[in-house]
Motif scaffolding. Structure first.
Motif, short mmCIF file in Angstrom:
data_model
loop_
_atom_site.label_atom_id
_atom_site.label_comp_id
_atom_site.label_asym_id
_atom_site.label_seq_id
_atom_site.Cartn_x
_atom_site.Cartn_y
_atom_site.Cartn_z
N TYR A 118 -16.64 -70.90 -8.26
CA TYR A 118 -17.30 -69.60 -8.15
C TYR A 118 -16.87 -69.01 -6.82
O TYR A 118 -17.12 -69.57 -5.76
N GLU A 119 -16.21 -67.86 -6.86
CA GLU A 119 -15.68 -67.25 -5.64
C GLU A 119 -16.69 -66.33 -4.97
O GLU A 119 -16.90 -66.42 -3.77
N ASP A 120 -17.28 -65.42 -5.74
CA ASP A 120 -18.28 -64.52 -5.16
C ASP A 120 -18.92 -63.70 -6.28
O ASP A 120 -18.46 -63.73 -7.42
N GLY A 121 -19.96 -62.97 -5.94
CA GLY A 121 -20.65 -62.16 -6.93
C GLY A 121 -21.48 -61.07 -6.28
O GLY A 121 -21.64 -61.03 -5.06
N SER A 122 -21.99 -60.20 -7.13
CA SER A 122 -22.82 -59.10 -6.67
C SER A 122 -23.82 -58.76 -7.76
O SER A 122 -23.49 -58.84 -8.95
N ASP A 123 -25.03 -58.40 -7.35
CA ASP A 123 -26.06 -58.00 -8.29
C ASP A 123 -26.59 -56.63 -7.89
O ASP A 123 -26.74 -56.33 -6.70
N ARG A 177 -29.62 -53.49 -15.12
CA ARG A 177 -29.15 -54.54 -14.22
C ARG A 177 -27.66 -54.74 -14.41
O ARG A 177 -27.15 -54.62 -15.52
N CYS A 178 -27.00 -55.09 -13.32
CA CYS A 178 -25.57 -55.37 -13.37
C CYS A 178 -25.28 -56.58 -12.50
O CYS A 178 -25.73 -56.65 -11.35
N ALA A 179 -24.54 -57.52 -13.04
CA ALA A 179 -24.12 -58.70 -12.29
C ALA A 179 -22.61 -58.83 -12.42
O ALA A 179 -22.07 -58.76 -13.52
N VAL A 180 -21.95 -58.99 -11.29
CA VAL A 180 -20.51 -59.20 -11.26
C VAL A 180 -20.27 -60.59 -10.68
O VAL A 180 -20.85 -60.96 -9.66
N ARG A 181 -19.42 -61.36 -11.34
CA ARG A 181 -19.08 -62.71 -10.89
C ARG A 181 -17.57 -62.88 -10.94
O ARG A 181 -16.92 -62.42 -11.87
N VAL A 182 -17.02 -63.57 -9.92
CA VAL A 182 -15.59 -63.83 -9.88
C VAL A 182 -15.39 -65.34 -9.79
O VAL A 182 -15.98 -66.01 -8.93
N TYR A 183 -14.55 -65.86 -10.69
CA TYR A 183 -14.25 -67.28 -10.76
C TYR A 183 -12.75 -67.49 -10.65
O TYR A 183 -11.96 -66.58 -10.92
N GLU A 184 -12.37 -68.70 -10.30
CA GLU A 184 -10.96 -69.04 -10.25
C GLU A 184 -10.80 -70.47 -10.73
O GLU A 184 -11.71 -71.29 -10.57
N ASN A 226 -0.44 -72.74 -12.48
CA ASN A 226 -0.77 -71.71 -11.51
C ASN A 226 -2.29 -71.48 -11.50
O ASN A 226 -3.01 -72.07 -12.29
N ARG A 227 -2.76 -70.63 -10.60
CA ARG A 227 -4.18 -70.31 -10.52
C ARG A 227 -4.45 -69.01 -11.26
O ARG A 227 -3.62 -68.10 -11.28
N VAL A 228 -5.64 -68.95 -11.86
CA VAL A 228 -6.05 -67.79 -12.65
C VAL A 228 -7.45 -67.39 -12.18
O VAL A 228 -8.30 -68.24 -11.94
N SER A 229 -7.70 -66.09 -12.06
CA SER A 229 -9.04 -65.62 -11.71
C SER A 229 -9.66 -64.89 -12.90
O SER A 229 -8.95 -64.41 -13.79
N MET A 230 -10.98 -64.86 -12.90
CA MET A 230 -11.70 -64.16 -13.96
C MET A 230 -12.87 -63.41 -13.34
O MET A 230 -13.63 -63.96 -12.55
N ASN A 231 -13.00 -62.16 -13.74
CA ASN A 231 -14.11 -61.32 -13.32
C ASN A 231 -15.03 -61.14 -14.52
O ASN A 231 -14.59 -60.74 -15.58
N LEU A 232 -16.31 -61.46 -14.34
CA LEU A 232 -17.33 -61.21 -15.37
C LEU A 232 -18.24 -60.10 -14.89
O LEU A 232 -18.73 -60.15 -13.75
N THR A 233 -18.48 -59.12 -15.73
CA THR A 233 -19.45 -58.08 -15.44
C THR A 233 -20.44 -58.04 -16.59
O THR A 233 -20.05 -57.81 -17.74
N THR A 240 -33.05 -55.86 -23.49
CA THR A 240 -32.31 -56.94 -24.16
C THR A 240 -30.93 -56.50 -24.65
O THR A 240 -30.21 -57.29 -25.25
N ASP A 241 -30.58 -55.24 -24.40
CA ASP A 241 -29.23 -54.76 -24.73
C ASP A 241 -28.28 -55.19 -23.62
O ASP A 241 -28.45 -54.79 -22.46
N LEU A 242 -27.30 -56.02 -23.97
CA LEU A 242 -26.36 -56.54 -22.98
C LEU A 242 -24.94 -56.14 -23.33
O LEU A 242 -24.59 -56.01 -24.51
N PHE A 243 -24.13 -55.96 -22.30
CA PHE A 243 -22.71 -55.69 -22.48
C PHE A 243 -21.95 -56.53 -21.46
O PHE A 243 -22.26 -56.51 -20.27
N LEU A 244 -20.98 -57.28 -21.95
CA LEU A 244 -20.19 -58.17 -21.10
C LEU A 244 -18.73 -57.75 -21.13
O LEU A 244 -18.17 -57.51 -22.21
#
Length: 110
Positions: free
Chosen positions: A32-37, A44-51, A59-66, A72-76
């Protein structure tokens, strides 16, 4: 770059927890690299960055989740990047697609 988007119903906090725990337990090298709420009223919005290291792509790969939630309506949105060894264009995206497969399986299981 690879992208996965999904609109669905669920609890924001438990969904975020399932995604976070699933990414970290899905690969020995995942970090887990970092995140923001952010909260604005009842949105509500949550951003997460993984590697992680891609053994297939070497090689290395990163992924951003928003994750965006309104009740209860969610969008990813999950976007991966990195994973190529070429200088001017991508010659492989195996690591990126594999990282996204993990998220897709987690969301399908909710």
């Amino acid at each position: 770059m690879a992208k996965y988007e999904r609109r669905f119903q669920g609890d924001f906090d438990s969904t975020l927890s399932v995604l976070h725990d699933g990414v970290l337990s899905g690969s020995m090298s995942a970090t887990y690299e970092d995140g923001s709420d952010y909260v604005a009223g009842d949105v509500r919005c949550a951003v997460r960055v993984y590697e992680r290291y891609s053994y297939i792509g070497k090689n290395r790969v990163s992924m951003n989740l928003t994750l965006l939630g309104h009740g209860t309506d969610l969008f990813l949105t999950a976007i991966t990047s990195g994973g190529s060894q070429a200088v001017f264009f991508k010659i492989n995206t195996w690591g990126e697609e594999s990282f996204l497969d993990c998220i897709q399986e987690l969301v399908e299981g909710l």
